[in-house]
Write a protein that holds these residues in place. Structure first.
Motif, short mmCIF file in Angstrom:
data_model
loop_
_atom_site.label_atom_id
_atom_site.label_comp_id
_atom_site.label_asym_id
_atom_site.label_seq_id
_atom_site.Cartn_x
_atom_site.Cartn_y
_atom_site.Cartn_z
N THR A 23 0.83 -1.21 0.00
CA THR A 23 0.00 0.00 0.00
C THR A 23 0.86 1.25 0.00
OG1 THR A 23 -1.74 -1.17 1.19
CG2 THR A 23 -1.83 1.23 1.21
N ALA A 24 1.92 1.23 0.80
CA ALA A 24 2.84 2.37 0.83
C ALA A 24 3.47 2.58 -0.54
CB ALA A 24 3.92 2.14 1.89
N ARG A 25 3.80 1.47 -1.19
CA ARG A 25 4.40 1.57 -2.53
C ARG A 25 3.40 2.14 -3.53
NH1 ARG A 25 5.59 -3.43 -3.11
NH2 ARG A 25 7.68 -3.29 -2.23
N SER A 26 2.13 1.70 -3.45
CA SER A 26 1.11 2.21 -4.38
C SER A 26 0.84 3.69 -4.14
CB SER A 26 -0.18 1.40 -4.25
OG SER A 26 -0.77 1.58 -2.98
N VAL A 27 0.89 4.11 -2.88
CA VAL A 27 0.73 5.54 -2.57
C VAL A 27 1.87 6.33 -3.20
CG1 VAL A 27 0.76 7.27 -0.74
CG2 VAL A 27 -0.59 5.17 -0.46
N TYR A 28 3.09 5.80 -3.07
CA TYR A 28 4.26 6.47 -3.63
C TYR A 28 4.15 6.56 -5.16
CZ TYR A 28 9.12 7.33 -4.94
OH TYR A 28 10.27 7.84 -5.50
N GLN A 29 3.60 5.49 -5.78
CA GLN A 29 3.48 5.44 -7.23
C GLN A 29 2.18 6.09 -7.73
OE1 GLN A 29 3.82 1.24 -8.02
NE2 GLN A 29 6.04 1.24 -7.81
N ARG A 30 1.40 6.64 -6.79
CA ARG A 30 0.14 7.31 -7.10
C ARG A 30 -0.86 6.38 -7.80
NH1 ARG A 30 2.17 13.33 -9.16
NH2 ARG A 30 3.32 13.88 -7.25
N LYS A 31 -0.92 5.16 -7.31
CA LYS A 31 -1.88 4.19 -7.82
C LYS A 31 -2.97 3.97 -6.79
CE LYS A 31 1.41 1.60 -10.69
NZ LYS A 31 2.04 0.28 -10.91
N PHE A 32 -4.18 3.77 -7.29
CA PHE A 32 -5.31 3.55 -6.40
C PHE A 32 -5.76 2.10 -6.56
CE2 PHE A 32 -9.30 3.87 -4.33
CZ PHE A 32 -9.24 5.00 -3.53
#
Length: 581
Positions: free
Chosen positions: A42-51
């Motif tokens: 989840t932290a990685r997806s937040v960093y990559q701006r993915k939902f």
């Protein structure tokens, strides 16, 4: 392999022990263990701006903890951990494709030097190596022996054995099916034809686009709806209990459960028809395929030469007499065309004539004596699929061969076209052979001949560049790069379980072409049920959240209702295993 299942096993064990002992701290421990990877992702997806769905999953787990619904939170963790494990397992299986490809090449070669034979691990350009009958040619090289009979079907798809003469190029990955031969090495291992194919497969797997899970498409909307209801409820009432009830009902189990359970049902339905789907994601992607590229030999055809016609040139002889003589002469030959003649003789229940002094020379044909007369087979007018049958110096008949179209090919291809599927044929065959094949098929679609493995892979990339979801259907090693590059690779597995089966996503254990249309139909049926389950679950959850917002459902009741919704979703998703053609 065990390390893949470590986290799900730990979480499941903790849940079982809790149900037996009611020790709540065990659930807290397994929730923490099972959530570590989720938090990192989840932290990685937040960093990559993915939902993605993981956002609402974390909120749901935290809600379960804060409301004391540890079991609900643990079940969510178990489902997430199980789903991640299945995806990792699929990736690992895809990477194993290179194992079968690499193991097919000999790890040592036989050096031929001054009439001495020596096994060594590596050779240099210019050295001569021995390749025995039945062995895979390990390196590209020039033929030193006078003649050779080579099976190139693994690279070109060509069903007919190829006669080679002195100085001609022999490619690595092909098979010597004639007498032992000597080859002078022309390329080192890393530059050989077969190694280049392996490299293409490896690169294709690395570049293959990741799957966008069906649940992720709806998670954004569901998350926005959930937090909107939460915000409005808290703003208007300030009641934390109502907020907690909403969040408990928003636990995204319908999204988490519906797709994998439906996909597993679809996989089971396919397996009952001897269609092996190696990962759940393959079934989901197959439902979106709009273009299919077909190999010819062994895919649309039976993959072995069959005797098509016998043309009698000596009117004194009947066809049965000629076939009896031909079967007798070919009875000791291992050539694919000889086997085709013997199959036809057996089919017609014709007894083969007896021959003596049989001699077979690669590239020249086979000869023998019957009743004092000399007979021999040889190529007829340079036609690859036609041989002449000679008595002394007179040609008494010609035998024409062809690779026969599969009985269900026409119906299957026509059905796929009617479904709006764009079909293309990519084959390594000559244009003349392919035109005859198209005439037999009676269908019209895009055709590409003289194709190398690179050409097939390029065809896949061209379609993908237009954002067309593409499937490749083949059966040989020459198809492996395209199978790996395609959004879905589908292969007809042969008796040797070739490396192409490892590079593909879906494997057909029978030779019936209608397995392709069955797989497509199963994928559509499965995804329809998965989508129904998702909307059914989301719809019930939203109704429950609205009711909770008005104070009609307390948190504990909401948790119970959510479990009822989960069961309903699971039961609906299980219908995917009931597909019938």
């Amino acid at each position: 392999m065990f390390e893949l299942f470590f986290v799900p096993v730990i979480v499941l064990t903790g849940i079982i022990v809790f149900l037996l002992t009611h020790l709540s701290f065990l659930l807290l421990v397994v929730i923490v263990i099972g959530s570590i990877e989720l938090v990192i992702d989840t932290a990685r997806s937040v960093y990559q701006r993915k939902f993605a769905l993981d956002y609402i999953a974390i909120v749901a787990i935290l809600t379960g903890i804060f409301t004391g619904e540890y079991l609900v939170a643990a079940v969510i963790v178990l489902m997430l951990a199980g789903g991640n494990t299945l995806e990792k397992y699929g990736v690992r299986k895809a990477k194993s494709a290179l194992t079968k490809l690499t193991s097919r090449i000999p790890h040592s070669v036989t050096l031929a030097l001054h009439n001495q034979i020596k096994e060594i691990a590596t050779v240099t350009i210019g050295e001569e190596i021995l390749v025995r009958k039945g062995e895979v040619i390990p390196l590209d090289g020039s033929l030193v022996s006078d003649a050779a009979l080579i099976d190139e079907s693994s690279l070109t798809g060509e069903v007919f054995a190829q006669s080679k003469h002195k100085t001609m190029l022999l490619r690595s990955g092909t098979i010597n099916i004639g007498n032992p031969i000597i080859i002078r090495v022309r390329t080192i291992d890393k530059d050989s034809t077969y190694r280049k194919i392996i490299a293409m497969v490896e690169l294709a797997q690395q570049e293959k686009s990741p799957l966008i899970r069906i649940a992720d498409r709806y998670s954004v909307i569901f998350t926005i709806i959930t937090f909107t209801i939460v915000a409005v409820t808290y703003a208007l009432t300030g009641d934390v209990q109502r907020v907690l009830a909403i969040l408990v009902l928003a636990t995204p189990c319908p999204l988490i459960l519906a797709t994998p359970i439906a996909l597993m049902g679809g996989v089971n339905a396919a397996a009952s028809r001897r269609i092996i789907i190696k990962s759940l994601s393959s079934l989901e992607v197959l439902s979106r395929v709009k273009a299919m590229l077909f190999d010819k030999t062994g895919t649309l055809t039976l993959g072995k030469p069959e005797l098509r016609t016998i043309t009698i040139l000596d009117r004194k002889l009947a066809e049965s007499q000629v076939l009896a003589l031909a079967a007798g002469l070919e009875s000791q030959s291992l050539h694919p065309l000889a086997k085709a003649i013997l199959r036809e003789a057996n089919h017609q229940k014709i007894t083969a004539e007896d021959f003596t002094h049989i001699q077979e020379k690669i590239g020249e044909g086979i000869s023998g004596i019957n009743a004092g007369k000399h007979y021999h087979f040889a190529k007829f007018e340079k036609e690859e699929m036609v041989v002449g049958f000679w008595q002394e110096k007179t040609c008494i008949a010609t035998f024409a061969f062809a690779d026969v179209v599969k009985p269900d090919a026409v119906a299957t291809l026509r059905s796929l076209q009617q479904q709006g599927m764009a079909l293309s044929l990519y084959t390594g065959d000559e244009n003349t052979h392919t035109q005859q094949f198209l005439k037999d098929l009676g269908l019209s679609f895009s055709v590409h001949t003289h194709c190398t493995p690179e050409d097939k892979q390029k065809g896949i990339h061209e379609l993908q560049s237009k954002h067309i979801v593409t499937a490749m259907i083949g059966d040989g090693i020459n198809d492996a790069p395209a199978l790996a590059a395609a959004d879905v690779g589908m292969v007809f597995s042969n008796e040797e379980q070739t490396a192409s089966s490892e590079a593909a996503d879906i494997v057909f254990l029978n030779g019936n072409l209608d397995s392709v249309s069955d797989a497509v139909a199963i994928s559509h049926h499965t995804l329809l049920i998965a989508t129904q389950s998702i909307f059914f679950g989301i719809g019930l959850s939203i109704i429950g959240m609205v009711a909770a917002a008005f104070g009609f459902i307390p948190p504990i009741t909401g948790a119970l209702l959510q479990e009822v919704i989960d069961v309903a979703v699971i039961l609906n998703a299980l219908r995917a295993s009931t597909w019938n053609s």
